[in-house]
Scaffold this active site. Structure first.
Site, PDB file in Angstrom:
ATOM      1  N   ILE A 163     -61.089 -14.527 -59.003  1.00 47.42           N
ATOM      2  CA  ILE A 163     -61.633 -15.809 -59.485  1.00 47.42           C
ATOM      3  C   ILE A 163     -60.903 -16.306 -60.734  1.00 47.42           C
ATOM      4  O   ILE A 163     -60.539 -17.479 -60.825  1.00 47.42           O
ATOM      5  CB  ILE A 163     -63.155 -15.692 -59.780  1.00 47.42           C
ATOM      6  CG1 ILE A 163     -63.901 -15.027 -58.605  1.00 47.42           C
ATOM      7  CG2 ILE A 163     -63.754 -17.062 -60.100  1.00 47.42           C
ATOM      8  CD1 ILE A 163     -63.948 -15.791 -57.311  1.00 47.42           C
ATOM      9  N   ASP A 210     -68.258 -11.872 -62.947  1.00 45.93           N
ATOM     10  CA  ASP A 210     -68.875 -11.571 -64.245  1.00 45.93           C
ATOM     11  C   ASP A 210     -69.273 -10.101 -64.370  1.00 45.93           C
ATOM     12  O   ASP A 210     -69.507  -9.619 -65.473  1.00 45.93           O
ATOM     13  CB  ASP A 210     -70.121 -12.446 -64.470  1.00 45.93           C
ATOM     14  CG  ASP A 210     -69.761 -13.914 -64.608  1.00 45.93           C
ATOM     15  OD1 ASP A 210     -68.581 -14.212 -64.856  1.00 45.93           O
ATOM     16  OD2 ASP A 210     -70.654 -14.753 -64.460  1.00 45.93           O
ATOM     17  N   LYS A 269     -78.700 -16.783 -68.176  1.00 44.22           N
ATOM     18  CA  LYS A 269     -77.853 -17.660 -69.006  1.00 44.22           C
ATOM     19  C   LYS A 269     -77.270 -18.805 -68.183  1.00 44.22           C
ATOM     20  O   LYS A 269     -77.347 -19.973 -68.590  1.00 44.22           O
ATOM     21  CB  LYS A 269     -76.695 -16.862 -69.618  1.00 44.22           C
ATOM     22  CG  LYS A 269     -75.611 -17.756 -70.224  1.00 44.22           C
ATOM     23  CD  LYS A 269     -74.431 -16.989 -70.759  1.00 44.22           C
ATOM     24  CE  LYS A 269     -73.275 -16.802 -69.816  1.00 44.22           C
ATOM     25  NZ  LYS A 269     -72.368 -17.943 -69.655  1.00 44.22           N
ATOM     26  N   ASN A 270     -76.681 -18.474 -67.054  1.00 42.57           N
ATOM     27  CA  ASN A 270     -75.949 -19.510 -66.321  1.00 42.57           C
ATOM     28  C   ASN A 270     -76.881 -20.529 -65.662  1.00 42.57           C
ATOM     29  O   ASN A 270     -76.459 -21.638 -65.335  1.00 42.57           O
ATOM     30  CB  ASN A 270     -74.970 -18.877 -65.328  1.00 42.57           C
ATOM     31  CG  ASN A 270     -73.793 -18.240 -66.067  1.00 42.57           C
ATOM     32  OD1 ASN A 270     -73.571 -18.528 -67.242  1.00 42.57           O
ATOM     33  ND2 ASN A 270     -73.062 -17.372 -65.400  1.00 42.57           N
ATOM     34  N   ARG A 312     -59.746 -23.080 -67.131  1.00 44.66           N
ATOM     35  CA  ARG A 312     -61.067 -23.531 -66.678  1.00 44.66           C
ATOM     36  C   ARG A 312     -60.997 -25.029 -66.380  1.00 44.66           C
ATOM     37  O   ARG A 312     -61.650 -25.839 -67.037  1.00 44.66           O
ATOM     38  CB  ARG A 312     -62.151 -23.246 -67.739  1.00 44.66           C
ATOM     39  CG  ARG A 312     -62.253 -21.822 -68.241  1.00 44.66           C
ATOM     40  CD  ARG A 312     -62.867 -20.854 -67.270  1.00 44.66           C
ATOM     41  NE  ARG A 312     -64.280 -21.017 -66.996  1.00 44.66           N
ATOM     42  CZ  ARG A 312     -65.274 -20.424 -67.672  1.00 44.66           C
ATOM     43  NH1 ARG A 312     -64.989 -19.648 -68.695  1.00 44.66           N
ATOM     44  NH2 ARG A 312     -66.523 -20.593 -67.318  1.00 44.66           N
ATOM     45  N   PRO A 313     -60.202 -25.417 -65.372  1.00 44.74           N
ATOM     46  CA  PRO A 313     -60.104 -26.856 -65.083  1.00 44.74           C
ATOM     47  C   PRO A 313     -61.411 -27.414 -64.535  1.00 44.74           C
ATOM     48  O   PRO A 313     -62.237 -26.653 -64.010  1.00 44.74           O
ATOM     49  CB  PRO A 313     -59.009 -26.923 -64.006  1.00 44.74           C
ATOM     50  CG  PRO A 313     -58.994 -25.577 -63.374  1.00 44.74           C
ATOM     51  CD  PRO A 313     -59.450 -24.598 -64.421  1.00 44.74           C
ATOM     52  N   ILE A 314     -61.611 -28.727 -64.639  1.00 47.87           N
ATOM     53  CA  ILE A 314     -62.820 -29.337 -64.052  1.00 47.87           C
ATOM     54  C   ILE A 314     -62.433 -30.504 -63.127  1.00 47.87           C
ATOM     55  O   ILE A 314     -63.180 -31.457 -62.974  1.00 47.87           O
ATOM     56  CB  ILE A 314     -63.856 -29.779 -65.129  1.00 47.87           C
ATOM     57  CG1 ILE A 314     -63.265 -30.793 -66.118  1.00 47.87           C
ATOM     58  CG2 ILE A 314     -64.427 -28.588 -65.876  1.00 47.87           C
ATOM     59  CD1 ILE A 314     -64.354 -31.537 -66.903  1.00 47.87           C
ATOM     60  N   ASP A 315     -61.235 -30.373 -62.513  1.00 44.63           N
ATOM     61  CA  ASP A 315     -60.768 -31.443 -61.634  1.00 44.63           C
ATOM     62  C   ASP A 315     -61.735 -31.699 -60.472  1.00 44.63           C
ATOM     63  O   ASP A 315     -61.914 -32.845 -60.045  1.00 44.63           O
ATOM     64  CB  ASP A 315     -59.367 -31.118 -61.097  1.00 44.63           C
ATOM     65  CG  ASP A 315     -59.326 -29.755 -60.425  1.00 44.63           C
ATOM     66  OD1 ASP A 315     -59.628 -28.751 -61.102  1.00 44.63           O
ATOM     67  OD2 ASP A 315     -59.015 -29.685 -59.234  1.00 44.63           O
ATOM     68  N   GLN A 316     -62.404 -30.658 -59.979  1.00 45.13           N
ATOM     69  CA  GLN A 316     -63.320 -30.855 -58.845  1.00 45.13           C
ATOM     70  C   GLN A 316     -64.586 -31.597 -59.284  1.00 45.13           C
ATOM     71  O   GLN A 316     -65.157 -32.372 -58.527  1.00 45.13           O
ATOM     72  CB  GLN A 316     -63.702 -29.510 -58.208  1.00 45.13           C
ATOM     73  CG  GLN A 316     -62.517 -28.747 -57.663  1.00 45.13           C
ATOM     74  CD  GLN A 316     -61.757 -29.525 -56.609  1.00 45.13           C
ATOM     75  OE1 GLN A 316     -62.324 -29.956 -55.608  1.00 45.13           O
ATOM     76  NE2 GLN A 316     -60.472 -29.740 -56.851  1.00 45.13           N
ATOM     77  N   ARG A 367     -68.962 -23.293 -72.939  1.00 42.37           N
ATOM     78  CA  ARG A 367     -68.091 -23.739 -71.854  1.00 42.37           C
ATOM     79  C   ARG A 367     -68.818 -24.632 -70.857  1.00 42.37           C
ATOM     80  O   ARG A 367     -68.194 -25.432 -70.181  1.00 42.37           O
ATOM     81  CB  ARG A 367     -67.508 -22.522 -71.140  1.00 42.37           C
ATOM     82  CG  ARG A 367     -66.845 -21.556 -72.083  1.00 42.37           C
ATOM     83  CD  ARG A 367     -65.615 -20.987 -71.494  1.00 42.37           C
ATOM     84  NE  ARG A 367     -64.739 -22.044 -71.017  1.00 42.37           N
ATOM     85  CZ  ARG A 367     -63.836 -22.668 -71.741  1.00 42.37           C
ATOM     86  NH1 ARG A 367     -63.661 -22.349 -72.990  1.00 42.37           N
ATOM     87  NH2 ARG A 367     -63.090 -23.611 -71.217  1.00 42.37           N
TER      88      ARG A 367
END
Ligand code: EPU
Length: 423
Positions: A332, A310, A24-25, A125-129, A96
């Site tokens: 995590i 996971d 999936k990932n 679930r930030p996406i700052d990076q 996501r």
């Protein structure tokens, strides 16, 4: 609206062989990466799961031509007809990994407009990076009304990106953006998960030059035109493999999981051995046998090659019936223990302290009505149901469908009594 629930009558020993599906990932990264190809691109071994169906809808919304055969797991993507660069909120809410469309659209078209993924049931679930990485490559990125608006009028320019923390999504997104950038991008403190390597291999198969994937420094030499030359098959699902390994141990069974990559499973294999199970590895198969009662263990989730977050949920479900005390530290995501609270209804004995769960093993769980709060919580409750005496009814099965292909069929094939009912 009709609601589906999963019914499991526990206590059946799982036995036999089962084949693992495509990852999936990996799938949710490689499908947006197909946007970068100037020629139609064929992707194989894709699982027929909700996240892949949403990926198809996303590509179609953008104007790509997609031929998707869910039975065969084969998708053909022709990105040459893409005529827009915005992804609607409705699709982002359903998947996501939609943030990967920022990197892919920015690389190919110099602009992207994608709503933020926001928080979810396992934590923030930030996406700052991701955003920092795009800016380091010269993109102008603003967040307007919860939507990431990214633009690089004259194209992206390679640069150095140092990730403040190890992030799978951030590493993949910057790799996608860098694939067509001018010059070399170096990602420091990169994630090393198998799907990072698979995404890099896919980009390389289209003519990109990615080196170092699988280590913590990745170098991407961008190329102006990527084109698919041959079909690309995604790697087997590491987390599905682990879930089936845990299910085998949980039911005191004897299961061979074929089509997997045993070296991706080392952290879990080591813990199952420590618990007293037997694990035999072949080139592309793993056999898990239970040799009697399992001992409780302690583990911490970590980035790859550590114990994957996971698999923390299915594994902590198994520990609920192991002898003695087990301790699980989730490093995590901040709220990934909701399945254990549900399992208290089934007789589990658990104490939760922020990022730590202390589990006192009980000899037997009993069936109950429980609710999945996210994908892997759903998988954990399936494991719990397989172990329990009596019938377990799991609601919110749509979470499970996001990431497991034909889970009931596969478990039924091994002897489980599992079905779905619609209310
Ligand atoms: N983080 C930040 N800023 C960022 C990115 C991440 O603070 O810009 C933090 C996160 O909040 C988290 C940590 O860094 O605490 C790691 O997050 P990461 O970016 O690695 O996770 P992700 O890319 O959002 C992927 C998987 C998840 C899996 C994690 C960790 C996909 C599509 N999703 O998420 O899979 O749990 O890596 O391995 O690849 C699942 O399959 O059930 C699932 C949730």
């Amino acid at each position: 609206m009709a609601e589906e629930r999963m019914l499991i009558t526990g206590g059946q020993r799982l036995e036999g062989a089962v084949r693992v599906s495509g990852g999936k990932n990996t799938a949710v990264a490689i499908i947006p990466a197909a946007i970068l190809s100037q020629t139609p691109c064929v992707i194989e071994n894709l699982p027929s799961i909700e996240d892949v169906h949403v990926s198809v809808e996303t590509l179609q919304h953008l104007g790509a031509k997609v031929l998707w055969d869910p039975r065969e797991g084969i998708m053909q993507v022709d990105a040459s007809t893409i005529n827009r660069t915005d992804v609607p909120l409705e699709l982002c809410r359903r998947m996501r990994a939609s943030s990967y469309y920022i990197g892919a659209l920015l690389a190919r078209f110099g602009e992207a407009s994608v709503p933020l993924p926001g928080g979810c049931n396992i934590g923030r679930r930030p996406i700052d990076q991701h955003i920092k990485g795009m800016r380091m490559l010269g993109a102008e990125v603003e967040i307007v009304g919860g939507t990431v608006m990214a633009r690089a009028r004259d194209g992206l320019i390679g640069g150095d990106v140092f990730m403040d923390m190890v992030t799978v999504g951030g590493t993949i997104n910057v790799m996608l953006a860098a694939a067509c950038a001018q010059g070399i991008t170096t990602i420091y403190n990169a994630a090393k998960e198998p799907h990072i390597v698979d995404t890099a291999n896919f980009l390389n198969s289209m003519g990109c030059k990615v080196k170092g994937a699988g280590t913590d420094v990745i170098r991407v030499r961008g190329v102006s035109h990527l084109s698919s030359r041959r079909p690309y098959a995604v790697i087997p699902d590491q987390i599905e493999t682990g879930t089936l390994m845990i299910a085998a141990a949980a039911t005191h069974g004897d299961v061979t999981i074929s089509g997997c990559i045993p070296t991706h499973m080392e952290a879990l294999t080591a813990k199952l051995l420590e618990m007293g199970a037997r694990v035999d590895e072949r080139d592309d198969a793993i056999r898990v046998r239970s040799m009697g009662a399992h001992r409780g263990v302690t583990f911490k989730t970590q980035v790859y090659p550590g114990f994957p977050t996971d698999l923390q949920q299915p594994m902590s479900a198994l520990l609920c019936t192991a002898t003695g005390t087990s301790t699980v530290v989730e490093n995590i995501f901040e709220s990934r223990f909701r399945h254990l609270m549900e399992m208290e209804r089934m007789g589990a004995r658990v104490r939760l302290f922020e990022q730590t769960a202390v589990i006192e093993g009980v000899p037997q769980l009993h069936g109950a009505a429980v609710e999945a709060s996210d994908l892997r919580a759903g998988a954990a409750l399936v494991i719990a149901g397989l172990m329990a005496q009596g019938t377990t009814e799991i609601s919110n099965t749509h979470y499970i469908d996001r990431g497991y292909e034909h889970l009931e069929d596969k478990l039924q094939g091994l002897g489980a009594r599992i079905s779905r009912v619609t209310y």
